[in-house]
Each structure stands twice: as C-alpha cells, then as structure tokens.
Design a protein around this motif. Sequence first.
Motif, PDB file in Angstrom:
ATOM      1  N   ASN A  21       0.811  -1.222   0.000  1.00 57.01           N
ATOM      2  CA  ASN A  21       0.000   0.000   0.000  1.00 57.01           C
ATOM      3  C   ASN A  21       0.840   1.267   0.000  1.00 57.01           C
ATOM      4  O   ASN A  21       0.401   2.287  -0.542  1.00 57.01           O
ATOM      5  N   PHE A  22       1.994   1.253   0.599  1.00 58.98           N
ATOM      6  CA  PHE A  22       2.780   2.482   0.710  1.00 58.98           C
ATOM      7  C   PHE A  22       3.773   2.691  -0.433  1.00 58.98           C
ATOM      8  O   PHE A  22       4.196   3.818  -0.659  1.00 58.98           O
ATOM      9  N   LEU A  23       4.169   1.633  -1.121  1.00 60.20           N
ATOM     10  CA  LEU A  23       5.132   1.781  -2.210  1.00 60.20           C
ATOM     11  C   LEU A  23       4.581   1.369  -3.571  1.00 60.20           C
ATOM     12  O   LEU A  23       4.749   2.088  -4.559  1.00 60.20           O
ATOM     13  N   ILE A  24       3.945   0.203  -3.618  1.00 65.19           N
ATOM     14  CA  ILE A  24       3.497  -0.314  -4.907  1.00 65.19           C
ATOM     15  C   ILE A  24       2.301   0.475  -5.439  1.00 65.19           C
ATOM     16  O   ILE A  24       2.276   0.855  -6.613  1.00 65.19           O
ATOM     17  N   VAL A  25       1.299   0.745  -4.588  1.00 65.17           N
ATOM     18  CA  VAL A  25       0.116   1.484  -5.047  1.00 65.17           C
ATOM     19  C   VAL A  25       0.493   2.865  -5.583  1.00 65.17           C
ATOM     20  O   VAL A  25       0.081   3.225  -6.690  1.00 65.17           O
ATOM     21  N   PRO A  26       1.262   3.686  -4.852  1.00 64.62           N
ATOM     22  CA  PRO A  26       1.621   4.985  -5.424  1.00 64.62           C
ATOM     23  C   PRO A  26       2.398   4.880  -6.736  1.00 64.62           C
ATOM     24  O   PRO A  26       2.196   5.696  -7.647  1.00 64.62           O
ATOM     25  N   ALA A  27       3.254   3.876  -6.861  1.00 64.56           N
ATOM     26  CA  ALA A  27       4.008   3.710  -8.103  1.00 64.56           C
ATOM     27  C   ALA A  27       3.076   3.368  -9.259  1.00 64.56           C
ATOM     28  O   ALA A  27       3.211   3.922 -10.362  1.00 64.56           O
TER      29      ALA A  27
END
Length: 119
Positions: A35-41
């Motif tokens: 949720n904190f790295l993959i979703v924003p990317a």
Amino acid sequence: VADPADGQPLGLSRAAGERAVRDTCVTRLLMPVGNFLIVPAVVWLYTAARRIRQPSLATQVAVTAAVFSVWLPTAASFYPPVGSLALDEIEPHLRSEAEARARRAGRVVSPSVEYERGV
C-alpha cells in the motif's frame, strides 16, 4: 519447540522465541509495502501514461484493492507459521531431551526442531 519426528513438545526455547519474533516482525514490516510503495508507483505510472493530473477515486480504490489482494498473501507467506531451528541452536537441556527421546524411540536424532510463530 517440538520434535519433528513425532510432534511432541520438548519445552520452551528462548532461541526459537527470538527467531519467531524476528520472522513475525519482518512479515509485519513487509505487509504495508504494497500500500505504501506499490500502489503509489502504479497510480503514478497510470497518470503518466494517461497524461492526467489526478486519477479518479474509483481508480485509486481499484488499484489499492488489487495490490492489497495480491500483496497481503505474498507478504504473509514469506515465513511459514511453523519454522525449523537447527538442533545445535537451541538450549542444551532441550537438545539433550531431543537426543534422549530419539534414543528411547530407537530412531536417529533429527538435525532440527520445529517451532510455531504463534501467528
């Protein structure tokens, strides 16, 4: 810790407890990565490809749900609920108990013991 041959508990091991806590901490640290790295990317790539400033709320929720449904089981599977520890890494009294049980049962001493992470 338990004897892997028969599943019977040998006793409580500080070494196994420390390993179980470490494994659980790593798993708990990996869970929010989706949720904190993959979703924003993924959202950033989507907005860059579509040349839009802000994706819709539905798009953001859909990406979050998709990543979460794939990443959570992946993160949880990094360490299984039951781990193994080499016999020479546990306390001497537990090691001697495992060796004594193996001798009484007439089998070869297992090179490892099992512990539950308690998850």
